[in-house]
Write an enzyme that holds these catalytic residues in place. Structure first.
Site, short mmCIF file in Angstrom:
data_model
loop_
_atom_site.label_atom_id
_atom_site.label_comp_id
_atom_site.label_asym_id
_atom_site.label_seq_id
_atom_site.Cartn_x
_atom_site.Cartn_y
_atom_site.Cartn_z
N LYS A 131 2.44 -2.31 5.96
CA LYS A 131 3.01 -2.62 4.30
C LYS A 131 4.78 -1.91 4.47
O LYS A 131 5.01 -2.66 3.60
CB LYS A 131 1.88 -1.66 3.82
N SER A 181 0.45 -1.33 0.02
CA SER A 181 -0.60 -0.12 0.24
C SER A 181 0.47 1.24 -0.32
O SER A 181 1.95 1.27 0.43
CB SER A 181 -0.49 -0.17 1.35
N TYR A 188 -1.83 0.30 10.25
CA TYR A 188 -1.48 -0.31 8.74
C TYR A 188 -0.24 0.41 7.95
O TYR A 188 0.66 -0.45 7.22
CB TYR A 188 -2.84 0.80 8.39
#
Length: 257
Positions: free
Chosen positions: A165, A148, A161
């Site tokens: 990633k 991402s 998050y």
């Protein structure tokens, strides 16, 4: 002179795609099948992967649907074993399962933070470990990890998050060194992609803000990521490994508000 179109063919290849029931995973599975691959589809919801398997079968390609949670190592073992037994070999892997929403670092505890890290990194690590020997036996293979743009943006409410990633990106770079030259390992950083998972958060005002902040003037579709994954999995990318490809409409800073 080598013809160009055959460089993008996956004829004779067998791919595993996780998170294959919807969104980016589904688009990758269908694109690989259209390019000539047989596909093992993994997701937690049987009805989703069964539907994608039927679409692939209608193309004249083979597909198996394997329901299970990639966070369960035994489920990964079953996925690899069934792919090898029913489709004959393993040459491609798309690690698409993963994700997480925004988090408040003042409230998120250790257990939830660890869950986000593990969910986005550990299954990819284990599936590469389990599939790579079969790829080597088949004469070589390629892995595409779906990361991402959160991995490189500095923004509020994405500490869990984004860290997960970023870890997946570095895992990609390091494992590419470990498994070369027999297995190529690359990653894609999708920007804002129109998926079912995004839809509940996409108010008209937020969508317009995203469009205004995207140089290409539109949001991405799952097929945009699938096309990039097809390139990285194909012979056209035979000299590319350990790289992170941004597919983001030209966005270089957070545009999520």
């Amino acid at each position: 002179m080598t013809a160009v179109l055959p460089l993008f063919s996956l004829d004779g290849q067998v791919a595993i795609v996780t998170g294959a029931g919807k969104g980016i995973g589904r688009a990758c599975a269908l694109a690989f099948a259209r390019a000539g691959a047989d596909v093992a589809l993994a997701a937690r919801t049987s009805s989703d992967v069964d539907a994608v398997a039927a679409e692939i079968a209608a193309m004249g390609r083979r597909a198996i649907a394997v329901a299970g949670d990639v966070a369960d190592e035994a489920a990964l073992d079953r996925l690899v074993a069934r792919t090898r037994e029913e489709l004959g070999r393993i040459t491609l892997l798309v690690n698409n399962a993963g994700g997480a929403g925004p988090n408040d670092p003042r409230r998120m505890g250790a257990a939830e933070f660890s869950r986000v890290l593990c969910w986005n990194v550990q299954p990819a690590y284990l599936l590469i470990q389990k599939a790579a020997p079969h790829m080597r036996d088949a004469g070589g293979g390629a892995v595409v990890n779906i990361s991402s743009t959160a991995a490189r943006y500095a923004q509020k409410h994405f500490s869990a998050y984004g860290a997960a990633k970023a870890a997946l990106n570095q895992l990609t770079r390091n494992l590419a060194q470990d498994y070369a030259p027999h297995v190529r390992i690359n990653a894609i950083e999708p920007g804002t992609i129109m998926t079912d998972a995004l839809a509940p958060f996409l108010t008209p005002e937020r969508k317009q803000a995203l469009l205004d902040g995207t140089p290409m003037g539109c949001l991405g579709q799952p097929e945009d990521i699938a096309a990039a994954a097809l390139f990285l999995a194909s012979p056209a990318a035979r000299w590319i490994t350990g790289k992170i490809l941004g597919v983001d409409g030209g966005v270089e800073a957070p545009n999520w508000r």
